[in-house]
Design a protein around this motif. Structure first.
Motif, short mmCIF file in Angstrom:
data_model
loop_
_atom_site.label_atom_id
_atom_site.label_comp_id
_atom_site.label_asym_id
_atom_site.label_seq_id
_atom_site.Cartn_x
_atom_site.Cartn_y
_atom_site.Cartn_z
N LEU A 130 -2.95 -2.42 -9.91
CA LEU A 130 -2.96 -1.18 -9.15
C LEU A 130 -4.40 -0.76 -8.90
CD1 LEU A 130 -0.33 0.99 -11.10
CD2 LEU A 130 0.09 -0.66 -9.29
N ASP A 131 -4.69 -0.38 -7.66
CA ASP A 131 -5.98 0.20 -7.30
C ASP A 131 -5.72 1.62 -6.80
OD1 ASP A 131 -7.40 -2.14 -7.86
OD2 ASP A 131 -7.06 -2.93 -5.84
N LEU A 132 -6.22 2.62 -7.54
CA LEU A 132 -6.03 4.02 -7.18
C LEU A 132 -7.28 4.51 -6.46
CD1 LEU A 132 -4.72 5.29 -10.66
CD2 LEU A 132 -3.44 4.13 -8.86
N TYR A 133 -7.11 5.05 -5.25
CA TYR A 133 -8.24 5.53 -4.45
C TYR A 133 -8.25 7.06 -4.47
CZ TYR A 133 -8.66 0.79 -2.62
OH TYR A 133 -8.84 -0.56 -2.50
N THR A 168 -6.53 12.29 -3.50
CA THR A 168 -6.11 10.90 -3.70
C THR A 168 -5.43 10.42 -2.43
OG1 THR A 168 -5.82 11.17 -6.09
CG2 THR A 168 -4.63 9.37 -5.04
N VAL A 169 -5.88 9.28 -1.90
CA VAL A 169 -5.41 8.86 -0.58
C VAL A 169 -4.46 7.67 -0.61
CG1 VAL A 169 -7.42 9.78 0.61
CG2 VAL A 169 -7.46 7.43 -0.24
N GLY A 170 -4.46 6.92 -1.68
CA GLY A 170 -3.58 5.76 -1.68
C GLY A 170 -3.64 4.94 -2.94
N ILE A 171 -2.64 4.05 -3.08
CA ILE A 171 -2.58 3.09 -4.18
C ILE A 171 -2.27 1.72 -3.59
CG2 ILE A 171 -1.44 2.41 -6.32
CD1 ILE A 171 -0.62 5.29 -6.75
N ASP A 172 -3.12 0.75 -3.87
CA ASP A 172 -2.84 -0.63 -3.50
C ASP A 172 -2.14 -1.31 -4.68
OD1 ASP A 172 -3.94 -0.37 -1.02
OD2 ASP A 172 -5.88 -1.26 -1.56
N THR A 193 0.84 -1.19 0.00
CA THR A 193 0.00 0.00 0.00
C THR A 193 0.88 1.24 0.00
OG1 THR A 193 -1.84 -1.06 1.16
CG2 THR A 193 -1.75 1.34 1.23
N ILE A 194 0.62 2.14 -0.95
CA ILE A 194 1.31 3.42 -1.01
C ILE A 194 0.35 4.49 -0.50
CG2 ILE A 194 2.38 5.15 -2.52
CD1 ILE A 194 3.08 2.88 -4.44
N ASP A 195 0.70 5.13 0.59
CA ASP A 195 -0.12 6.20 1.14
C ASP A 195 0.32 7.54 0.57
OD1 ASP A 195 -1.66 4.53 2.84
OD2 ASP A 195 0.00 4.47 4.26
N ASP A 196 -0.62 8.46 0.50
CA ASP A 196 -0.31 9.79 -0.03
C ASP A 196 0.37 10.63 1.03
OD1 ASP A 196 -0.16 12.15 -1.37
OD2 ASP A 196 -2.27 12.64 -1.18
N ASP A 226 9.18 2.35 -8.90
CA ASP A 226 8.58 3.59 -8.44
C ASP A 226 7.30 3.85 -9.21
OD1 ASP A 226 10.73 4.03 -6.72
OD2 ASP A 226 11.86 5.08 -8.27
N ILE A 227 6.28 4.31 -8.51
CA ILE A 227 4.97 4.58 -9.12
C ILE A 227 4.59 6.03 -8.83
CG2 ILE A 227 2.53 3.92 -9.16
CD1 ILE A 227 3.41 1.14 -8.16
N TYR A 228 4.02 6.69 -9.82
CA TYR A 228 3.71 8.13 -9.71
C TYR A 228 2.38 8.42 -10.39
CZ TYR A 228 4.34 13.19 -10.44
OH TYR A 228 4.18 14.55 -10.47
N TRP A 229 1.51 9.15 -9.68
CA TRP A 229 0.24 9.55 -10.28
C TRP A 229 -0.10 10.96 -9.83
CZ3 TRP A 229 -5.40 8.80 -8.77
CH2 TRP A 229 -6.25 8.97 -9.88
#
Length: 253
Positions: free
Chosen positions: A77-80, A63-67, A29-32, A205-208
């Motif tokens: 990837l799940d973008l919230y 945007t709060v996170g990416i699973d 999980t990537i948190d913002d 690395d992931i970036y949105w």
């Protein structure tokens, strides 16, 4: 059933269970935690107000996170986010920003999000990008702000968000789907990440940037998960065969 038989069943069950671990995949999980700097498109391209204290511009873009989940050679990837994918205040129209990946040689891969609502898309090897400045400069008015990635930047040397890909070479197809979790839109995408050429344990690395104006920036790093090896699959099959044999013996007795 004898004690020896019970022990055999227990051992084979554990071996079988362990063989499932690589198949089930790995999740992160990537948190913002990334703050924005803010610029105005009415300013010259090289002049900005640099304020790295804002999380997002407009609550509707939060945007709060990416699973992130690895399964075999596939990644999901799940973008919230609060952003519903479309915003229009003439003459400005905003859509979903592309999702970028750094495999160790810069942000050289991206998922084209312009086709998200068509259910299918593509992962591109990027040969050209556009930033918020490129897309919105001269189109806004008054104090209409847009965001930009500001980590490690200064007003003299800003780091601009990679928000929209203009061209590239398609490397892998991407399956899209959309859901809703409480108050957040969930944008999901799955593709074969073997094109990255990464080994198990390598960083990805992931970036949105959420929307063209980079209203919210989220970025983080995950470790690439190992793909199940033939030996692991053989072990799994052996475990199942062992259980089947024990079952047959019990029936004969």
């Amino acid at each position: 059933m004898g004690d020896q038989m019970k022990k055999s069943i227990t051992v084979i069950f554990l071996v079988t269970l362990l063989s499932f671990v690589p198949i089930l995949g790995y999740s992160y999980t990537i948190d913002d935690t990334t703050l924005l700097g803010i610029g105005r498109t009415s300013d010259p391209l090289d002049e900005y107000r640099n304020r790295g204290t804002t999380d997002y511009l407009g609550s509707d873009f939060n945007t709060v996170g990416i699973d992130v989940e690895f399964s075999g050679s596939y990644i999901t990837l799940d973008l919230y986010t609060k952003f519903d994918g479309s915003f229009s205040t003439p003459p400005v129209e905003l859509s979903l920003a592309d999702v970028f990946f750094n495999t160790g040689s810069g942000w050289n891969y991206a998922i084209d999000m312009s086709t998200f609502f068509n259910d299918t898309g593509a992962l591109y090897l990027v040969s050209g990008i556009q930033t918020s400045e490129d897309i919105l400069h001269g189109k806004t008015y008054g104090v209409w702000d847009y965001g930009r990635y500001s980590e490690g930047s200064t007003s003299e040397n800003p780091i601009n968000p990679l928000v929209n890909m203009t061209e590239g070479t398609a490397k892998s197809s991407v399956a899209f789907s959309q859901g809703f979790d409480l108050d957040y839109h969930v944008y999901s995408m799955t593709f074969d990440y073997s094109v990255f050429g990464l080994a198990a344990g390598d960083n990805l690395d992931i970036y949105w940037a959420t929307a063209y104006c980079a209203n919210d920036i989220i970025t983080g790093s995950v470790d690439v998960a190992p793909v199940p090896e033939p030996a692991t699959m053989l072990l799994f099959g052996t475990g199942l065969a062992g259980l089947a044999t024990i079952s047959l013996r019990r029936k004969k007795k």
